[in-house]
Scaffold this active site. Structure first.
Site, PDB file in Angstrom:
ATOM      1  N   HIS A  19       0.835  -1.205   0.000  1.00  0.00           N
ATOM      2  CA  HIS A  19       0.000   0.000   0.000  1.00  0.00           C
ATOM      3  C   HIS A  19       0.863   1.245   0.000  1.00  0.00           C
ATOM      4  CE1 HIS A  19      -3.052  -2.694   2.334  1.00  0.00           C
ATOM      5  NE2 HIS A  19      -2.968  -2.996   1.058  1.00  0.00           N
ATOM      6  N   ASP A 115      -6.721   5.332   1.521  1.00  0.00           N
ATOM      7  CA  ASP A 115      -6.551   4.177   0.630  1.00  0.00           C
ATOM      8  C   ASP A 115      -7.609   3.116   0.889  1.00  0.00           C
ATOM      9  OD1 ASP A 115      -5.647   2.602   2.707  1.00  0.00           O
ATOM     10  OD2 ASP A 115      -3.546   2.610   2.080  1.00  0.00           O
ATOM     11  N   SER A 276       5.884  -9.027  -0.625  1.00  0.00           N
ATOM     12  CA  SER A 276       6.574  -8.609   0.593  1.00  0.00           C
ATOM     13  C   SER A 276       6.266  -9.534   1.752  1.00  0.00           C
ATOM     14  CB  SER A 276       6.187  -7.175   0.940  1.00  0.00           C
ATOM     15  OG  SER A 276       4.799  -7.088   1.170  1.00  0.00           O
ATOM     16  N   ALA A 348      14.588  -9.403  -2.376  1.00  0.00           N
ATOM     17  CA  ALA A 348      15.478  -9.028  -3.476  1.00  0.00           C
ATOM     18  C   ALA A 348      15.019  -7.674  -4.006  1.00  0.00           C
ATOM     19  CB  ALA A 348      15.409 -10.066  -4.590  1.00  0.00           C
ATOM     20  N   ASN A 369       1.175  -4.731  -7.228  1.00  0.00           N
ATOM     21  CA  ASN A 369       2.414  -3.983  -7.524  1.00  0.00           C
ATOM     22  C   ASN A 369       3.354  -4.836  -8.354  1.00  0.00           C
ATOM     23  OD1 ASN A 369       2.050  -1.439  -5.956  1.00  0.00           O
ATOM     24  ND2 ASN A 369       1.833  -2.916  -4.300  1.00  0.00           N
ATOM     25  N   GLU A 373       4.767  -3.916 -12.042  1.00  0.00           N
ATOM     26  CA  GLU A 373       6.220  -3.828 -12.272  1.00  0.00           C
ATOM     27  C   GLU A 373       6.611  -4.762 -13.414  1.00  0.00           C
ATOM     28  OE1 GLU A 373       7.676  -4.650  -8.317  1.00  0.00           O
ATOM     29  OE2 GLU A 373       6.797  -2.794  -7.551  1.00  0.00           O
ATOM     30  N   GLU A 389      -6.387 -10.309  -3.062  1.00  0.00           N
ATOM     31  CA  GLU A 389      -7.116 -10.325  -4.340  1.00  0.00           C
ATOM     32  C   GLU A 389      -6.311 -11.039  -5.418  1.00  0.00           C
ATOM     33  OE1 GLU A 389      -4.712  -8.389  -3.952  1.00  0.00           O
ATOM     34  OE2 GLU A 389      -4.481  -6.820  -5.461  1.00  0.00           O
ATOM     35  N   GLN A 390      -5.271 -11.791  -4.992  1.00  0.00           N
ATOM     36  CA  GLN A 390      -4.334 -12.342  -5.968  1.00  0.00           C
ATOM     37  C   GLN A 390      -4.948 -13.398  -6.884  1.00  0.00           C
ATOM     38  OE1 GLN A 390      -1.427 -13.497  -3.117  1.00  0.00           O
ATOM     39  NE2 GLN A 390      -1.143 -11.375  -2.459  1.00  0.00           N
TER      40      GLN A 390
HETATM   41  N1  UDP Z   1       9.302  -6.379  -3.241  1.00  0.00           N
HETATM   42  C1  UDP Z   1      10.671  -6.288  -3.408  1.00  0.00           C
HETATM   43  N2  UDP Z   1      11.445  -7.371  -3.087  1.00  0.00           N
HETATM   44  C2  UDP Z   1      10.934  -8.536  -2.626  1.00  0.00           C
HETATM   45  C3  UDP Z   1       9.532  -8.627  -2.469  1.00  0.00           C
HETATM   46  C4  UDP Z   1       8.745  -7.535  -2.785  1.00  0.00           C
HETATM   47  O1  UDP Z   1      11.202  -5.265  -3.824  1.00  0.00           O
HETATM   48  O2  UDP Z   1      11.698  -9.471  -2.374  1.00  0.00           O
HETATM   49  C5  UDP Z   1       8.460  -5.228  -3.579  1.00  0.00           C
HETATM   50  C6  UDP Z   1       7.879  -5.397  -4.953  1.00  0.00           C
HETATM   51  O3  UDP Z   1       8.732  -4.834  -5.936  1.00  0.00           O
HETATM   52  C7  UDP Z   1       6.551  -4.681  -4.846  1.00  0.00           C
HETATM   53  C8  UDP Z   1       6.142  -4.870  -3.392  1.00  0.00           C
HETATM   54  O4  UDP Z   1       7.351  -5.169  -2.700  1.00  0.00           O
HETATM   55  O5  UDP Z   1       6.705  -3.307  -5.103  1.00  0.00           O
HETATM   56  C9  UDP Z   1       5.153  -6.003  -3.211  1.00  0.00           C
HETATM   57  O6  UDP Z   1       3.882  -5.555  -3.531  1.00  0.00           O
HETATM   58  P1  UDP Z   1       2.773  -6.522  -4.133  1.00  0.00           P
HETATM   59  O7  UDP Z   1       1.541  -5.716  -4.341  1.00  0.00           O
HETATM   60  O8  UDP Z   1       3.293  -7.215  -5.327  1.00  0.00           O
HETATM   61  O9  UDP Z   1       2.555  -7.652  -3.075  1.00  0.00           O
HETATM   62  P2  UDP Z   1       2.280  -7.639  -1.489  1.00  0.00           P
HETATM   63  O10 UDP Z   1       3.588  -7.473  -0.857  1.00  0.00           O
HETATM   64  O11 UDP Z   1       1.344  -6.498  -1.196  1.00  0.00           O
HETATM   65  O12 UDP Z   1       1.683  -8.980  -1.255  1.00  0.00           O
END
Ligand code: UDP
Length: 474
Positions: A19, A115, A276, A348, A369, A373, A389-390
């Site tokens: 978020h 949000d 994350s 990573a 996200n 990306e 919501e995946q």
């Molecule tokens: N991310 C990262 N490295 C990791 C895991 C996640 O940089 O090892 C970043 C990723 O680039 C993204 C965010 O963390 O910007 C994860 O957001 P996402 O909506 O995909 O998943 P969530 O973490 O909310 O499940």
């Protein structure tokens, strides 16, 4: 009184890097393109080291403040994260009201933005006399359509979504099978279900809704939501907002993976990561390892300790993996795959990885996200959804626009290997997915250029904030 100070926006962010990252990107864009400064307001529970470091790294036009802690100890153990976030928001209304009053004395506060789980904070904005209330929706138009329809679906859908014989069909959207509907809606006896229905009604108080998506990836709902309608706020797709200048700071810096990627051939590596907070049950982790090995493809895998003891999103509030995750890999796996694969623990620098020329595929949990990306850097996806919501995202990407192939529910090693090979090198569906993703990459970049759809949408919003007039929109 505030005549010379720049227009300022207060934005409330519910917990989770997923978020925080896109709303911070929105704030940066508002500053650099429109001269609008902002304050990101976070909850006390968000105070993980990763999030603190992230907030500290933002430019000075994007300030941040934390709300005082609220007591959540009366909530049952194991309460859903959606419930925790919604409760924390409601209980923070008095403190937020005071904070917004202070902020409107100190700055030229033109709007308040909440949000997806924070719409109850509109009450604080109203109490503090902030005229314009906007919603920033960090996920996509399919999910927004569903949430906006929830007050109605709550009445018309009997029983649980997962038992529905037919998929859920909503205006413009890809049909979503019941079991793939948003996780917090899957048990109507759980308080998080009622919270989501409540948010669906509360969203209607927004003057407009900004969504982190773009037309080409979900043209159906984009067409519908771009039309003004008397029964919901105006919707502005302003995405894809992804971090532009990520250097892999925080827990990711110094990752050996970048040097390793430099040594791999172009588009030869599949990046494997579950966001994350996501982690797999031990058995699936094992099948994934063996599937990657059988696939014969090069891989870079961010490994987390398995999720068996608790919910799959246990790590959500803190990205650090708790135990040694490598201990759960199959015996001899690392040694056998050392020429083609690299495993890294916990985290990573994902954007750097996705933008690296050696990366040719992304096995992702379909967090929004991550999806954006991947599209921005033109990386085709293998969809392995976990929570939130995946699963819906996986359906819309694989059955809708065709930017991913989904791993079958059984998660067997042979099936995993086949899907990985298809996305990386297959001539049939894989080739179609790779072509589609290249097309979406172009569309995303076009939209963000001056005069593009996303840039124009954001400019219109800023015009409403700064050009006088009321809350505007509907
Ligand atoms: N991310 C990262 N490295 C990791 C895991 C996640 O940089 O090892 C970043 C990723 O680039 C993204 C965010 O963390 O910007 C994860 O957001 P996402 O909506 O995909 O998943 P969530 O973490 O909310 O499940």
């Amino acid at each position: 009184f505030h005549g010379n100070s720049p227009p300022h926006v207060a934005m409330l962010v519910t917990p989770g890097m997923g978020h925080l990252i896109p709303i911070a990107e929105l704030a940066k864009r508002l500053a650099t393109r429109h001269g609008v400064t902002s304050t990101l307001i976070t909850f006390a529970s968000t105070a993980s080291s990763t999030q603190r470091a992230f907030l500290a790294s933002l430019p000075s036009a994007v300030a941040s403040l934390s709300l005082p802690p609220v007591d959540l100890s009366d909530l049952p153990r194991g309460a859903a994260i959606e419930t925790l976030m919604s409760e924390e928001c409601v209980r923070s209304i008095p403190a937020l009201t005071k904070l917004l009053l202070d902020l409107s004395r100190a700055a030229n506060l033109v709007a308040f933005v909440a949000d997806l789980f924070g719409a109850d904070s509109f009450d604080a904005a109203a109490a503090a006399g902030v005229r314009r209330k906007y919603l920033f929706f960090p996920t996509n138009l399919h999910v927004l359509t569903l949430i906006l329809h929830l007050p109605e679906l709550d009445v018309t859908v009997p029983g649980e979504f997962r038992h529905l014989p037919e998929p859920v069909r909503l205006p413009g959207c890809v049909a979503i099978p019941g079991p793939d509907i948003l996780m917090p809606l899957q048990d109507k006896t759980n308080p998080c279900y009622k919270w989501m229905v409540h948010h669906g009604a509360k969203y209607r108080e927004a003057d407009a809704i900004l969504v982190n998506s773009f037309d080409a990836v979900e043209p159906g709902p984009a067409k519908i939501l771009r039309q003004p309608s008397p029964d919901r706020p105006v919707v502005y797709p302003v995405g894809p907002l992804i971090q532009a200048d990520r250097d892999g700071g925080g827990a990711g810096s110094g990752c050996p993976c970048m040097e390793w990627l430099d040594r791999q051939p172009a588009k030869s590596v599949i990046f494997v990561s579950f966001g994350s907070g996501g982690s797999l049950p031990t058995e699936q982790m094992r099948e994934l390892a063996l599937g990657l090995e059988i696939s014969g493809q090069r891989f870079l895998w961010v490994v987390r300790s398995p999720s068996d003891e608790g919910a799959v999103n246990d790590n959500y509030y803190d990205a650090e993996s708790k135990k040694d995750p490598f201990a759960y890999l199959p015996e001899g796996f690392v040694e056998r795959t050392k020429d083609v694969g690299l495993v890294v623990p916990s985290w990573a620098p994902q954007i750097k990885v996705l933008s690296h020329p050696a990366t040719g595929g992304f096995l992702t949990h379909c967090g929004w996200n991550s999806v954006l990306e991947s599209l921005v850097y033109g990386v085709p996806m293998v969809a392995w959804p976990l929570f939130a919501e995946q699963r819906q995202n996986a359906v819309m990407l694989s059955e809708g626009v065709g930017a991913a192939i989904r791993v079958s529910e059984s998660k067997g090693r042979e099936k995993i290997a086949a899907v990985v090979r298809e996305v990386m090198a297959g001539e049939g569906r894989g080739a179609a997915v790779r072509a589609k993703v290249a097309e979406l990459q172009k569309a995303a970049a076009e939209g963000l250029k001056e005069g593009g759809a996303a840039a124009t949408a954001l400019a219109e919003v800023v015009e409403k904030w700064t050009g006088g007039g009321g809350g505007g929109g509907n």
